[in-house]
Scaffold this motif. Sequence first.
Motif, PDB file in Angstrom:
ATOM      1  N   GLN A  54     -33.277  67.849  48.668  1.00  0.00           N
ATOM      2  CA  GLN A  54     -32.008  68.028  47.947  1.00  0.00           C
ATOM      3  C   GLN A  54     -31.068  66.861  48.211  1.00  0.00           C
ATOM      4  O   GLN A  54     -30.418  66.355  47.299  1.00  0.00           O
ATOM      5  CB  GLN A  54     -31.345  69.353  48.354  1.00  0.00           C
ATOM      6  CG  GLN A  54     -30.098  69.668  47.581  1.00  0.00           C
ATOM      7  CD  GLN A  54     -30.374  69.869  46.088  1.00  0.00           C
ATOM      8  OE1 GLN A  54     -31.348  70.499  45.726  1.00  0.00           O
ATOM      9  NE2 GLN A  54     -29.521  69.314  45.257  1.00  0.00           N
ATOM     10  N   ALA A  55     -30.990  66.414  49.465  1.00  0.00           N
ATOM     11  CA  ALA A  55     -30.124  65.289  49.803  1.00  0.00           C
ATOM     12  C   ALA A  55     -30.590  64.027  49.089  1.00  0.00           C
ATOM     13  O   ALA A  55     -29.766  63.244  48.586  1.00  0.00           O
ATOM     14  CB  ALA A  55     -30.108  65.065  51.311  1.00  0.00           C
ATOM     15  N   SER A  57     -32.279  63.913  46.282  1.00  0.00           N
ATOM     16  CA  SER A  57     -31.972  64.117  44.865  1.00  0.00           C
ATOM     17  C   SER A  57     -30.496  63.867  44.590  1.00  0.00           C
ATOM     18  O   SER A  57     -30.134  63.219  43.606  1.00  0.00           O
ATOM     19  CB  SER A  57     -32.360  65.532  44.459  1.00  0.00           C
ATOM     20  OG  SER A  57     -32.020  65.780  43.119  1.00  0.00           O
ATOM     21  N   ASP A  58     -29.623  64.370  45.467  1.00  0.00           N
ATOM     22  CA  ASP A  58     -28.184  64.158  45.307  1.00  0.00           C
ATOM     23  C   ASP A  58     -27.820  62.687  45.448  1.00  0.00           C
ATOM     24  O   ASP A  58     -26.946  62.184  44.743  1.00  0.00           O
ATOM     25  CB  ASP A  58     -27.399  64.983  46.321  1.00  0.00           C
ATOM     26  CG  ASP A  58     -27.495  66.484  46.057  1.00  0.00           C
ATOM     27  OD1 ASP A  58     -27.944  66.875  44.957  1.00  0.00           O
ATOM     28  OD2 ASP A  58     -27.138  67.266  46.966  1.00  0.00           O
ATOM     29  N   ALA A  59     -28.485  61.996  46.369  1.00  0.00           N
ATOM     30  CA  ALA A  59     -28.182  60.581  46.598  1.00  0.00           C
ATOM     31  C   ALA A  59     -28.603  59.725  45.409  1.00  0.00           C
ATOM     32  O   ALA A  59     -27.929  58.749  45.070  1.00  0.00           O
ATOM     33  CB  ALA A  59     -28.884  60.096  47.861  1.00  0.00           C
ATOM     34  N   GLY A  61     -28.679  60.730  42.356  1.00  0.00           N
ATOM     35  CA  GLY A  61     -27.903  61.112  41.187  1.00  0.00           C
ATOM     36  C   GLY A  61     -28.818  61.646  40.108  1.00  0.00           C
ATOM     37  O   GLY A  61     -29.945  62.049  40.367  1.00  0.00           O
TER      38      GLY A  61
END
Length: 79
Positions: A54-55, A57-59, A61
């Motif tokens: 998840q991190a 994926s968030d990084a 964008g």
Amino acid sequence: MLYFKSMGTALVMGMTLIVLAGCDQAEKSAQQVLDQAAKSAQQVIEQTNQAAQQALSDALGPEKQEPEQDDPASKTQDI
């Protein structure tokens, strides 16, 4: 006197059986604790992996398009 020896032997044998039964129970309990610890560790690893995914994926964008492959023929120069 013989009566006390046979009674002592029976007592020692009985105590031995009780101790062995206690050791067997302790071994089973220890195995259960180890199994629970292994399951907990596996859950923690899975949760950590999900959090890392998840991190990441968030990084990154929103999903980016794959960079276009350069055509090797376009890199050559005409003489």
